[in-house]
Design a protein around this motif. Structure first.
Motif, PDB file in Angstrom:
ATOM      1  N   ARG A  84       0.652  -1.176  -0.153  1.00 32.05           N
ATOM      2  CA  ARG A  84      -0.363  -0.338   0.076  1.00 32.05           C
ATOM      3  C   ARG A  84       0.842   1.296   0.107  1.00 32.05           C
ATOM      4  N   LEU A  85       1.889   1.210  -0.680  1.00 34.15           N
ATOM      5  CA  LEU A  85       3.333   2.531  -0.577  1.00 34.15           C
ATOM      6  C   LEU A  85       2.249   3.559  -1.307  1.00 34.15           C
ATOM      7  N   ASP A  86       1.438   3.491  -2.160  1.00 36.59           N
ATOM      8  CA  ASP A  86       1.055   4.321  -3.519  1.00 36.59           C
ATOM      9  C   ASP A  86      -0.259   4.220  -2.679  1.00 36.59           C
ATOM     10  N   THR A  87      -0.103   4.150  -1.622  1.00 36.84           N
ATOM     11  CA  THR A  87      -2.240   5.160  -1.004  1.00 36.84           C
ATOM     12  C   THR A  87      -0.954   6.408   0.582  1.00 36.84           C
ATOM     13  N   ILE A  88      -0.007   6.375   0.250  1.00 39.05           N
ATOM     14  CA  ILE A  88       0.491   7.316   1.550  1.00 39.05           C
ATOM     15  C   ILE A  88       1.421   8.076   0.384  1.00 39.05           C
ATOM     16  N   PRO A  89       1.991   9.236   0.896  1.00 38.63           N
ATOM     17  CA  PRO A  89       2.068  10.926   0.696  1.00 38.63           C
ATOM     18  C   PRO A  89       3.784  10.358  -0.225  1.00 38.63           C
ATOM     19  N   GLY A  90       3.966  10.770  -1.436  1.00 40.31           N
ATOM     20  CA  GLY A  90       5.513  10.226  -1.406  1.00 40.31           C
ATOM     21  C   GLY A  90       6.553  11.114  -1.049  1.00 40.31           C
ATOM     22  N   ALA A  91       5.997  12.422   0.022  1.00 38.96           N
ATOM     23  CA  ALA A  91       6.895  13.018   0.736  1.00 38.96           C
ATOM     24  C   ALA A  91       6.998  12.212   1.814  1.00 38.96           C
ATOM     25  N   LEU A  93       7.233   8.478   2.372  1.00 41.37           N
ATOM     26  CA  LEU A  93       8.295   8.397   1.500  1.00 41.37           C
ATOM     27  C   LEU A  93       9.417   8.277   1.496  1.00 41.37           C
ATOM     28  N   ASN A  94       9.356   9.524   1.074  1.00 46.26           N
ATOM     29  CA  ASN A  94      10.950  10.083   0.461  1.00 46.26           C
ATOM     30  C   ASN A  94      11.577   9.709   1.975  1.00 46.26           C
ATOM     31  N   ALA A  95      10.968  10.252   2.632  1.00 46.44           N
ATOM     32  CA  ALA A  95      11.477  10.968   3.683  1.00 46.44           C
ATOM     33  C   ALA A  95      11.821  10.087   4.914  1.00 46.44           C
ATOM     34  N   ALA A  96      11.086   8.692   4.777  1.00 46.19           N
ATOM     35  CA  ALA A  96      11.394   7.501   5.574  1.00 46.19           C
ATOM     36  C   ALA A  96      12.972   7.152   4.909  1.00 46.19           C
ATOM     37  N   ILE A  97      12.954   6.476   3.531  1.00 43.50           N
ATOM     38  CA  ILE A  97      14.104   6.454   3.108  1.00 43.50           C
ATOM     39  C   ILE A  97      15.124   7.652   2.811  1.00 43.50           C
ATOM     40  N   GLY A  98      15.086   8.439   3.190  1.00 45.27           N
ATOM     41  CA  GLY A  98      16.430   9.381   3.166  1.00 45.27           C
ATOM     42  C   GLY A  98      16.678   9.819   4.564  1.00 45.27           C
ATOM     43  N   HIS A  99      16.021   9.437   5.761  1.00 46.40           N
ATOM     44  CA  HIS A  99      16.109   9.633   6.807  1.00 46.40           C
ATOM     45  C   HIS A  99      17.179   7.571   7.419  1.00 46.40           C
ATOM     46  N   VAL A 100      17.071   6.952   6.845  1.00 46.81           N
ATOM     47  CA  VAL A 100      17.879   5.687   6.869  1.00 46.81           C
ATOM     48  C   VAL A 100      19.130   5.643   6.145  1.00 46.81           C
ATOM     49  N   VAL A 101      18.525   6.659   4.617  1.00 47.34           N
ATOM     50  CA  VAL A 101      20.050   6.130   3.830  1.00 47.34           C
ATOM     51  C   VAL A 101      21.365   7.170   5.002  1.00 47.34           C
ATOM     52  N   SER A 102      20.725   8.774   5.379  1.00 45.53           N
ATOM     53  CA  SER A 102      21.568   9.893   6.518  1.00 45.53           C
ATOM     54  C   SER A 102      22.111   9.327   7.230  1.00 45.53           C
ATOM     55  N   ASP A 103      21.298   7.800   7.791  1.00 46.26           N
ATOM     56  CA  ASP A 103      21.109   7.643   9.180  1.00 46.26           C
ATOM     57  C   ASP A 103      22.776   6.712   9.123  1.00 46.26           C
ATOM     58  N   VAL A 104      22.311   5.545   8.060  1.00 49.65           N
ATOM     59  CA  VAL A 104      23.315   4.684   7.948  1.00 49.65           C
ATOM     60  C   VAL A 104      24.779   5.329   6.775  1.00 49.65           C
ATOM     61  N   ALA A 105      24.500   6.069   6.183  1.00 48.56           N
ATOM     62  CA  ALA A 105      25.806   6.852   5.481  1.00 48.56           C
ATOM     63  C   ALA A 105      26.478   5.818   4.582  1.00 48.56           C
ATOM     64  N   PRO A 106      25.522   4.991   4.225  1.00 46.16           N
ATOM     65  CA  PRO A 106      26.466   3.954   3.256  1.00 46.16           C
ATOM     66  C   PRO A 106      27.453   4.514   1.631  1.00 46.16           C
ATOM     67  N   ASP A 107      28.318   3.964   1.578  1.00 48.74           N
ATOM     68  CA  ASP A 107      29.208   4.027   0.715  1.00 48.74           C
ATOM     69  C   ASP A 107      28.516   3.606  -0.552  1.00 48.74           C
ATOM     70  N   SER A 108      27.707   2.340  -0.407  1.00 45.48           N
ATOM     71  CA  SER A 108      27.046   1.197  -1.606  1.00 45.48           C
ATOM     72  C   SER A 108      26.079   1.452  -1.568  1.00 45.48           C
ATOM     73  N   LEU A 109      25.043   1.313  -1.705  1.00 42.95           N
ATOM     74  CA  LEU A 109      23.218   2.190  -2.121  1.00 42.95           C
ATOM     75  C   LEU A 109      22.571   0.342  -2.740  1.00 42.95           C
ATOM     76  N   ALA A 127      11.957   6.259  -4.934  1.00 45.27           N
ATOM     77  CA  ALA A 127      12.198   7.831  -3.293  1.00 45.27           C
ATOM     78  C   ALA A 127      14.237   7.357  -2.477  1.00 45.27           C
ATOM     79  N   ALA A 128      14.327   6.130  -3.127  1.00 43.77           N
ATOM     80  CA  ALA A 128      15.923   5.876  -3.159  1.00 43.77           C
ATOM     81  C   ALA A 128      16.935   6.602  -3.728  1.00 43.77           C
ATOM     82  N   LEU A 129      16.841   7.308  -5.263  1.00 40.07           N
ATOM     83  CA  LEU A 129      17.083   7.667  -6.327  1.00 40.07           C
ATOM     84  C   LEU A 129      16.701   9.937  -4.703  1.00 40.07           C
ATOM     85  N   VAL A 130      15.552   9.521  -4.888  1.00 41.01           N
ATOM     86  CA  VAL A 130      16.069  10.747  -4.130  1.00 41.01           C
ATOM     87  C   VAL A 130      16.477  10.563  -3.148  1.00 41.01           C
TER      88      VAL A 130
END
Length: 227
Positions: A84-91, A93-109, A127-130
């Motif tokens: 049901r990801l299509d039922t939540i605002p894109g912003a 989803l983008n924020a949730a993935i953005g936070h985990v990418v920021s927290d982990v700070a990976p070299d490779s994704l 969302a990952a590319l965002v």
């Protein structure tokens, strides 16, 4: 053949539990063996009534066993609604993935493929590319899209995006661990000839390996690399 030292800290985005093992399990084990930090972010969670709570708990227990076998350092649960990801605002989803990418700070994704038939996968790819937009020096230096049996190859090549791999990671020494890890998902393993059978997972690894003259491999599409 190059090694994996350039991959650094790694984050795999999994739309649902088991996607990361199907797409990257052998690579995850190889990276962990080489001393890399391997993180997984499971983006969605099943909610009642579509997903009984007991089943969700069972899958998470299976996930923990599989990750221990593969050497995952930490699993991050984002708990967005599965299927049901299509039922939540894109912003959101983008924020949730953005936070985990920021927290982990990976070299490779590592991310699911844009052309997967499951909409959750496609939305997470975008969302990952965002999250990885090149606006700071802290973004992932490498982004790979992985293939997921029964998702990547069930679309309509020629009409939808086709998975055409251009990166192959040797998993000759970790294929058995990948298979054993997926076997922990008792709720997900299917009998042959289902695509989520152990026989089919092995067959795909053999095919991808032969493409690069290896005993076994996992295949990816390079989305971006900054060197």
């Amino acid at each position: 053949m190059t090694g994996v030292s350039h991959l650094g800290k790694v984050l795999i985005l999994a739309p649902h539990p088991d996607d990361e093992v199907l797409g990257c399990g052998g690579t995850m084990a190889r990276l962990a063996d080489a001393g890399h930090e391997v993180h997984v972010a499971v983006v969605t969670k099943g909610y009642e009534p579509a997903f009984p709570a007991a089943m969700v708990e069972q899958v998470r227990a299976e996930l923990a066993e599989a990750h221990e076998m593969l050497g995952v350092k930490k699993c991050h649960f984002l708990d967005l609604p599965a299927a049901r990801l299509d039922t939540i605002p894109g912003a959101e989803l983008n924020a949730a993935i953005g936070h985990v990418v920021s927290d982990v700070a990976p070299d490779s994704l590592f991310i699911p493929f844009l052309g997967d038939i499951h909409r959750d996968h496609r939305l997470i790819f975008t969302a990952a590319l965002v999250a990885a937009r090149p606006r700071t020096r802290a973004i992932p230096q490498r982004i790979y899209a992985y293939e997921t049996l029964s998702e990547t190859n069930w679309a309509a090549p020629g009409i939808t995006e086709a998975f055409i791999p251009n990166v192959f990671f040797d998993i000759s020494n970790t294929l058995e661990r990948k298979l054993n890890a997926f076997e922990r998902f008792k709720s997900q393993v299917k009998p042959t000839p289902d695509e989520r059978s152990l026989k089919t997972i092995r067959a795909l690894a053999t095919l991808r390996g032969s493409t690069a003259f290896l005993e076994a491999a996992e295949a990816f599409m390079m989305i971006r690399e900054i060197s």
